[in-house]
Design a protein around this motif. Sequence first.
Motif, PDB file in Angstrom:
ATOM      1  N   MET A   1       0.787  -1.193  -0.031  1.00 44.72           N
ATOM      2  CA  MET A   1      -0.128   0.236   0.149  1.00 44.72           C
ATOM      3  C   MET A   1       0.848   1.258   0.053  1.00 44.72           C
ATOM      4  SD  MET A   1      -3.225  -0.632   2.313  1.00 44.72           S
ATOM      5  CE  MET A   1      -2.553  -1.529   3.721  1.00 44.72           C
ATOM      6  N   SER A   2       2.053   1.214   0.111  1.00 44.36           N
ATOM      7  CA  SER A   2       2.946   2.242   0.190  1.00 44.36           C
ATOM      8  C   SER A   2       2.980   3.110  -1.122  1.00 44.36           C
ATOM      9  CB  SER A   2       4.385   1.908   0.492  1.00 44.36           C
ATOM     10  OG  SER A   2       5.315   2.838   0.474  1.00 44.36           O
ATOM     11  N   GLY A   3       2.606   4.639  -0.639  1.00 48.40           N
ATOM     12  CA  GLY A   3       2.525   5.329  -1.951  1.00 48.40           C
ATOM     13  C   GLY A   3       1.096   5.583  -2.425  1.00 48.40           C
ATOM     14  N   GLN A   4       0.280   4.756  -1.959  1.00 51.68           N
ATOM     15  CA  GLN A   4      -1.097   4.856  -2.074  1.00 51.68           C
ATOM     16  C   GLN A   4      -1.772   6.119  -1.578  1.00 51.68           C
ATOM     17  OE1 GLN A   4      -3.131   1.383  -2.143  1.00 51.68           O
ATOM     18  NE2 GLN A   4      -2.658   0.456  -3.893  1.00 51.68           N
ATOM     19  N   ARG A   5      -2.650   6.616  -2.416  1.00 49.72           N
ATOM     20  CA  ARG A   5      -3.517   7.868  -1.944  1.00 49.72           C
ATOM     21  C   ARG A   5      -4.959   7.104  -2.178  1.00 49.72           C
ATOM     22  NH1 ARG A   5      -2.004  11.643   1.487  1.00 49.72           N
ATOM     23  NH2 ARG A   5      -3.431  13.009   0.524  1.00 49.72           N
ATOM     24  N   TRP A   6      -5.771   7.401  -0.973  1.00 49.08           N
ATOM     25  CA  TRP A   6      -7.235   7.150  -1.083  1.00 49.08           C
ATOM     26  C   TRP A   6      -8.173   8.305  -0.907  1.00 49.08           C
ATOM     27  CZ3 TRP A   6      -6.869   2.420   3.018  1.00 49.08           C
ATOM     28  CH2 TRP A   6      -6.275   1.527   2.428  1.00 49.08           C
ATOM     29  N   LEU A   7      -9.347   8.164  -1.434  1.00 46.50           N
ATOM     30  CA  LEU A   7     -10.527   9.361  -1.361  1.00 46.50           C
ATOM     31  C   LEU A   7     -11.225   8.702  -0.393  1.00 46.50           C
ATOM     32  CD1 LEU A   7     -11.094  10.156  -5.006  1.00 46.50           C
ATOM     33  CD2 LEU A   7      -9.879  11.591  -3.073  1.00 46.50           C
ATOM     34  N   VAL A   8     -11.904   9.216   0.702  1.00 47.40           N
ATOM     35  CA  VAL A   8     -12.679   8.866   1.661  1.00 47.40           C
ATOM     36  C   VAL A   8     -13.963   9.863   1.881  1.00 47.40           C
ATOM     37  CG1 VAL A   8     -12.979   8.540   4.203  1.00 47.40           C
ATOM     38  CG2 VAL A   8     -10.697   8.040   3.025  1.00 47.40           C
ATOM     39  N   GLU A   9     -15.070   9.274   1.629  1.00 46.85           N
ATOM     40  CA  GLU A   9     -16.408   9.944   1.883  1.00 46.85           C
ATOM     41  C   GLU A   9     -17.294   9.373   2.669  1.00 46.85           C
ATOM     42  OE1 GLU A   9     -18.059  10.349  -2.117  1.00 46.85           O
ATOM     43  OE2 GLU A   9     -16.149  10.594  -2.927  1.00 46.85           O
ATOM     44  N   VAL A  10     -18.071  10.180   3.320  1.00 42.53           N
ATOM     45  CA  VAL A  10     -19.084   9.660   4.103  1.00 42.53           C
ATOM     46  C   VAL A  10     -20.219  10.129   3.841  1.00 42.53           C
ATOM     47  CG1 VAL A  10     -20.184   9.687   6.439  1.00 42.53           C
ATOM     48  CG2 VAL A  10     -17.686   9.478   6.315  1.00 42.53           C
ATOM     49  N   ASP A  11     -21.418   9.392   3.322  1.00 36.70           N
ATOM     50  CA  ASP A  11     -22.573   9.806   3.059  1.00 36.70           C
ATOM     51  C   ASP A  11     -23.497  10.054   4.239  1.00 36.70           C
ATOM     52  OD1 ASP A  11     -25.538   9.982   2.353  1.00 36.70           O
ATOM     53  OD2 ASP A  11     -25.537   8.591   0.901  1.00 36.70           O
ATOM     54  N   ARG A  12     -23.429  11.530   4.727  1.00 37.80           N
ATOM     55  CA  ARG A  12     -24.027  11.705   5.929  1.00 37.80           C
ATOM     56  C   ARG A  12     -25.558  11.672   5.784  1.00 37.80           C
ATOM     57  NH1 ARG A  12     -21.221  14.972   9.465  1.00 37.80           N
ATOM     58  NH2 ARG A  12     -22.615  16.530   9.815  1.00 37.80           N
ATOM     59  N   ASP A  13     -26.300  11.439   4.807  1.00 45.89           N
ATOM     60  CA  ASP A  13     -27.557  11.184   4.726  1.00 45.89           C
ATOM     61  C   ASP A  13     -28.098   9.616   5.167  1.00 45.89           C
ATOM     62  OD1 ASP A  13     -28.527  13.754   3.960  1.00 45.89           O
ATOM     63  OD2 ASP A  13     -28.188  13.216   1.687  1.00 45.89           O
ATOM     64  N   VAL A  14     -27.085   8.751   4.911  1.00 45.91           N
ATOM     65  CA  VAL A  14     -27.155   7.344   5.308  1.00 45.91           C
ATOM     66  C   VAL A  14     -26.486   7.163   6.972  1.00 45.91           C
ATOM     67  CG1 VAL A  14     -26.265   5.193   4.916  1.00 45.91           C
ATOM     68  CG2 VAL A  14     -27.029   6.652   3.042  1.00 45.91           C
ATOM     69  N   CYS A  15     -25.436   7.964   7.105  1.00 46.29           N
ATOM     70  CA  CYS A  15     -24.718   7.640   8.530  1.00 46.29           C
ATOM     71  C   CYS A  15     -25.972   7.803   9.348  1.00 46.29           C
ATOM     72  CB  CYS A  15     -23.929   8.883   8.688  1.00 46.29           C
ATOM     73  SG  CYS A  15     -22.823   8.875  10.228  1.00 46.29           S
ATOM     74  N   ILE A  16     -25.827   7.010  10.550  1.00 46.08           N
ATOM     75  CA  ILE A  16     -26.705   6.966  11.873  1.00 46.08           C
ATOM     76  C   ILE A  16     -25.970   7.520  13.080  1.00 46.08           C
ATOM     77  CG2 ILE A  16     -28.061   5.239  10.762  1.00 46.08           C
ATOM     78  CD1 ILE A  16     -26.550   3.121  12.638  1.00 46.08           C
ATOM     79  N   GLY A  17     -24.662   7.943  12.944  1.00 47.28           N
ATOM     80  CA  GLY A  17     -24.084   8.342  13.881  1.00 47.28           C
ATOM     81  C   GLY A  17     -23.506   7.395  14.844  1.00 47.28           C
ATOM     82  N   GLU A  59     -22.776   0.992   5.978  1.00 44.50           N
ATOM     83  CA  GLU A  59     -21.828   1.232   4.969  1.00 44.50           C
ATOM     84  C   GLU A  59     -22.137   2.477   4.166  1.00 44.50           C
ATOM     85  OE1 GLU A  59     -22.970  -1.999   2.106  1.00 44.50           O
ATOM     86  OE2 GLU A  59     -21.848  -3.329   3.074  1.00 44.50           O
ATOM     87  N   ALA A  60     -21.844   3.389   5.117  1.00 49.79           N
ATOM     88  CA  ALA A  60     -22.034   4.887   4.815  1.00 49.79           C
ATOM     89  C   ALA A  60     -20.567   5.532   4.136  1.00 49.79           C
ATOM     90  CB  ALA A  60     -22.480   5.817   6.095  1.00 49.79           C
ATOM     91  N   ILE A  61     -19.598   4.861   4.676  1.00 48.21           N
ATOM     92  CA  ILE A  61     -18.141   5.265   4.062  1.00 48.21           C
ATOM     93  C   ILE A  61     -17.633   4.569   2.897  1.00 48.21           C
ATOM     94  CG2 ILE A  61     -15.885   5.452   4.939  1.00 48.21           C
ATOM     95  CD1 ILE A  61     -16.859   5.112   8.069  1.00 48.21           C
ATOM     96  N   LEU A  62     -17.286   5.518   1.996  1.00 49.43           N
ATOM     97  CA  LEU A  62     -16.801   4.844   0.626  1.00 49.43           C
ATOM     98  C   LEU A  62     -15.292   5.347   0.615  1.00 49.43           C
ATOM     99  CD1 LEU A  62     -17.409   3.950  -2.233  1.00 49.43           C
ATOM    100  CD2 LEU A  62     -17.766   6.230  -2.896  1.00 49.43           C
ATOM    101  N   VAL A  63     -14.403   4.246   0.204  1.00 50.24           N
ATOM    102  CA  VAL A  63     -13.159   4.530   0.089  1.00 50.24           C
ATOM    103  C   VAL A  63     -12.849   3.924  -1.278  1.00 50.24           C
ATOM    104  CG1 VAL A  63     -10.843   3.737   1.030  1.00 50.24           C
ATOM    105  CG2 VAL A  63     -12.614   4.044   2.559  1.00 50.24           C
ATOM    106  N   ARG A  64     -12.098   4.937  -2.025  1.00 51.16           N
ATOM    107  CA  ARG A  64     -11.531   4.715  -3.438  1.00 51.16           C
ATOM    108  C   ARG A  64     -10.205   5.023  -3.562  1.00 51.16           C
ATOM    109  NH1 ARG A  64     -14.337   8.228  -6.698  1.00 51.16           N
ATOM    110  NH2 ARG A  64     -14.848   9.433  -4.909  1.00 51.16           N
ATOM    111  N   GLU A  65      -9.629   4.352  -4.644  1.00 55.08           N
ATOM    112  CA  GLU A  65      -8.202   4.719  -5.105  1.00 55.08           C
ATOM    113  C   GLU A  65      -8.308   6.075  -5.458  1.00 55.08           C
ATOM    114  OE1 GLU A  65      -5.544   0.490  -5.573  1.00 55.08           O
ATOM    115  OE2 GLU A  65      -6.727   1.432  -7.208  1.00 55.08           O
ATOM    116  N   VAL A  66      -7.273   6.936  -5.289  1.00 52.97           N
ATOM    117  CA  VAL A  66      -6.933   7.940  -5.941  1.00 52.97           C
ATOM    118  C   VAL A  66      -6.409   7.764  -7.537  1.00 52.97           C
ATOM    119  CG1 VAL A  66      -5.689  10.147  -6.176  1.00 52.97           C
ATOM    120  CG2 VAL A  66      -6.523   9.440  -4.055  1.00 52.97           C
ATOM    121  N   GLY A  67      -6.960   8.438  -8.502  1.00 51.73           N
ATOM    122  CA  GLY A  67      -6.528   8.014  -9.774  1.00 51.73           C
ATOM    123  C   GLY A  67      -7.433   7.252 -10.482  1.00 51.73           C
ATOM    124  N   THR A  68      -7.516   5.889 -10.068  1.00 48.73           N
ATOM    125  CA  THR A  68      -8.361   4.574 -10.539  1.00 48.73           C
ATOM    126  C   THR A  68      -9.768   4.993 -10.307  1.00 48.73           C
ATOM    127  OG1 THR A  68      -8.118   3.109  -8.897  1.00 48.73           O
ATOM    128  CG2 THR A  68      -6.342   3.336 -10.587  1.00 48.73           C
TER     129      THR A  68
END
Length: 76
Positions: A1-17, A59-68
């Motif tokens: 994983m070294s050097g990889q960057r990830w995008l992190v999003e939370v769908d606050r409409d789905v999140c139950i806290g 499943e309110a958190i989405l993690v994706r690879e930057v670039g791809t």
Amino acid sequence: MSGQRWLVEVDRDVCIGSGMCAGSAPAFFELVDGRSRPLHGEVDADDEVLGAAESCPVEAILVREVGTGRQLAPEE
């Protein structure tokens, strides 16, 4: 994983806290107004982020690879 960057999003409409993400990965998530949000939209790859996303009960958190844009969590 070294050097990889990830995008992190939370769908606050789905999140139950539930706070699972902030509790398990406080360097990456916080609760604001009863809902989770990422501290940073783009992060260095870290297993804590994936663990938090996979532990989210709605499943309110989405993690994706930057670039791809490949989705890493939640697992499809």
